[in-house]
Design an enzyme around this catalytic site. Structure first.
Site, PDB file in Angstrom:
ATOM      1  N   HIS A   1     -53.100 -30.087  -0.682  1.00  0.00           N
ATOM      2  CA  HIS A   1     -52.673 -30.495   0.661  1.00  0.00           C
ATOM      3  C   HIS A   1     -53.754 -30.174   1.670  1.00  0.00           C
ATOM      4  CE1 HIS A   1     -51.253 -26.678   2.649  1.00  0.00           C
ATOM      5  NE2 HIS A   1     -50.951 -26.286   1.424  1.00  0.00           N
TER       6      HIS A   1
ATOM      7  N   ASP B   1     -55.218 -21.699   3.299  1.00  0.00           N
ATOM      8  CA  ASP B   1     -54.012 -22.503   3.061  1.00  0.00           C
ATOM      9  C   ASP B   1     -54.016 -23.739   3.950  1.00  0.00           C
ATOM     10  OD1 ASP B   1     -51.533 -23.385   2.276  1.00  0.00           O
ATOM     11  OD2 ASP B   1     -50.428 -21.950   3.487  1.00  0.00           O
TER      12      ASP B   1
ATOM     13  N   GLU C   1     -47.630 -31.275   3.911  1.00  0.00           N
ATOM     14  CA  GLU C   1     -47.078 -30.371   2.898  1.00  0.00           C
ATOM     15  C   GLU C   1     -46.335 -29.232   3.567  1.00  0.00           C
ATOM     16  OE1 GLU C   1     -47.205 -26.765   0.192  1.00  0.00           O
ATOM     17  OE2 GLU C   1     -47.906 -27.062   2.237  1.00  0.00           O
ATOM     18  N   GLU C   2     -46.873 -28.767   4.687  1.00  0.00           N
ATOM     19  CA  GLU C   2     -46.277 -27.616   5.368  1.00  0.00           C
ATOM     20  C   GLU C   2     -44.920 -27.937   6.001  1.00  0.00           C
ATOM     21  OE1 GLU C   2     -47.286 -24.787   4.889  1.00  0.00           O
ATOM     22  OE2 GLU C   2     -49.461 -24.746   4.617  1.00  0.00           O
TER      23      GLU C   2
ATOM     24  N   HIS D   1     -50.391 -18.160   6.847  1.00  0.00           N
ATOM     25  CA  HIS D   1     -49.683 -18.840   7.939  1.00  0.00           C
ATOM     26  C   HIS D   1     -49.901 -18.161   9.280  1.00  0.00           C
ATOM     27  CE1 HIS D   1     -46.579 -21.410   5.523  1.00  0.00           C
ATOM     28  NE2 HIS D   1     -47.837 -21.668   5.219  1.00  0.00           N
TER      29      HIS D   1
END
Length: 514
Positions: free
Chosen positions: A282, A294, A326-327, A453
């Protein structure tokens, strides 16, 4: 991955037997040979992969510090990847799709204004988040503790803070209610705070083991709340409660609207189109930060492999995918798989997924395709993919571990469609155990990715070793499967079996209401 869906969880540590090299066997016509694999691995250097991460960081810097889908930062990431792939000679498709964007207009604020001013960090696995269904709003006022149990009781739900209207006897209207998780659901606590005249509501985690951090999806259960409402870690709540007269500032400026984002799909012009090897990561991050580990790391890894692989002549067609949204719940990969015809799905021989491959406090995680560590196996062929990754690490004398194959990353829609899948994952918010630290190095007792995150998921939040090793692993399997016309993994010779502990670890789902 966004809080709504968890990343795969680290499993039991594996002891490996070091091999001098990775051997390739099988039918002479079905394998690429050591030289072909070796050339690709040599060409895919960690240094070059990191150049793409620096480009993603520059994109985030120019776009409010984020590359989240539905924003210019993601669109610039899309354009960077697509331009590189087109120049390398791939057929590139930009696939648009609509999704529900949930985020904020201006950055959230939770600050202690006195004594000793301090700004807290927004985000899951950070200091605080806005509760689901919290309205937009600001509040400035004095913290007033409501029936707290400090230190926390011995068991969950020892606290009844805010559960009864009588807990607010003597509450000063205009103050900010500080409540502790426990017994009743969050909405009861916040409704009672509103009735008492609170300008804002803060609920902090209760404090027992497993109830200390910012939870996933703390929700209020629907509209009707009229004051900004935050959920914090136990440490933040305890800190705010420590000094009488503490004052805070809160601000929440949410946005929810339909936006458009994109998948980038790059396909080799050569190779058997009826036998497709698919590789994905992603491309998006979260709004809170640049998203360099990420998942800039996975995207950069497969991008560099694709650029170097473009110089080869594959026997099977290879398709590289860079997923959007994706998140927000695997939306890009779900959209892609849902738009395939049955005939198109049948042509995809396997899918390899790479989500967070350079966590700074890493373990070398391999998705548990055979299910022997976590009890959830992938479609037939997934076990072979896991075994082939294990052989790569064994061949380098490196330890590895199982990672839960739950479908909670972009391989999920593929395994749901019956497509064999596998991949690598170096860890997110999970704390590294002492056993893992002894085997992989790093620091026990802190997350595998301390900046998961968060705003600090930037170019400094990377293990260069993990990035380099995992990029080589990607190159090895891509080259092998691209040349293999037999069964999955037929081009890879056997390696000594590894002993795997039966112990598995993981997180229970976060409680959203109490």
């Amino acid at each position: 991955m966004r809080s709504r869906l968890r990343k795969g969880m680290i499993g039991a540590v594996v002891t490996v037997v070091a091999l001098s090299s990775v051997a390739f066997a099988g039918p002479a016509s079905a394998h690429p040979g050591k030289d072909a694999v070796g050339k690709l691995v040599k060409a895919v250097s960690g240094k070059h992969v990191k150049q793409h991460l620096r480009a993603f960081q520059a994109i985030a810097n120019a776009n409010n510090g984020t590359r989240v889908s539905g924003t210019p930062g993601f669109d610039a990431s899309r354009d960077y990847v697509a331009k590189k792939l087109r120049k390398a000679g791939y057929n590139v498709t930009i696939q648009p799709f609509e999704f529900q964007f949930e985020g904020y207009v201006t950055p959230p604020v939770l600050e202690r204004t006195s004594p000793a001013p301090k700004a807290y960090t927004y985000g899951f696995f950070s200091d605080y988040v806005a509760m689901g269904d919290s309205p937009a709003g600001s509040a400035t006022g004095t913290i007033q503790a409501v029936d707290l149990v400090l230190p926390p009781g011995p068991a969950a739900n020892s606290s009844t803070s805010g559960c009864e209207a009588t807990d607010f006897t003597g509450f000063v209207p205009g103050n900010v209610a500080l409540m502790q998780r426990g017994t009743c659901n969050f909405r009861v606590k916040v409704d009672n705070a509103m009735a008492a005249g609170a300008a804002g509501a803060i609920v902090f985690n209760e404090g027992q083991e497993g109830r200390t951090e910012v939870d996933l999806n703390p929700v209020l259960g629907g509209p009707g709340v009229t004051i900004p409402s935050f959920f914090t870690s136990f440490a933040v709540g305890q800190e705010l409660a420590a000094t009488a007269g503490t004052t805070v500032k809160m601000n929440w400026d949410p946005i929810s609207e339909v936006r458009t984002t994109y998948n980038v799909i790059a396909q080799t012009k050569k190779g058997d189109p009826a036998n497709v090897v698919m590789v994905g990561a992603h491309l998006d991050g979260v709004q809170e930060g640049p998203g360099i580990n990420d998942n800039g790391s996975g995207s950069a890894g497969i991008l560099e492999v694709a650029l170097q692989f473009a110089k080869t002549k594959p026997k099977n067609q290879v398709r590289f995918a860079f997923w959007g949204a994706e998140e927000f719940g695997l939306l890009g990969s779900e959209h892609y798989v849902s738009t395939l015809t049955e005939e198109e799905r049948a042509k995809i021989a396997l899918y390899l997924n790479f989500d967070m491959i350079a966590s700074p406090n890493y373990t070398f995680g391999i998705y548990d395709g055979d299910g022997d560590a976590f009890g959830t196996a992938g479609p037939e062929g997934s076990a072979q993919i896991e075994e082939d990754f294990e052989k790569f690490f064994a061949g380098r004398g490196l330890p590895f571990t199982a990672s839960a194959f739950t479908g909670r990353s972009d391989y999920g829609p593929f395994i749901a469609a019956g497509i064999p899948a596998g991949g690598l994952f170096t860890g997110a918010e999970q704390l590294k155990t002492a056993e893992e630290a002894a085997i992989f190095g790093g620091t026990a007792g802190i997350p595998l990715d301390p900046c998961y995150h968060s705003a600090c998921d930037d170019i400094r939040n990377i293990s260069d070793k993990a990035l380099d090793v995992n990029s080589d692993a990607i190159a090895t399997l891509v080259a092998t499967y691209a040349a293999n016309t037999g069964t999955i993994g037929a081009a890879t010779a056997s390696a000594p079996s590894s002993a795997r502990s039966s112990t598995a670890r993981g997180h229970a789902p976060a409680e959203a209401l109490s």
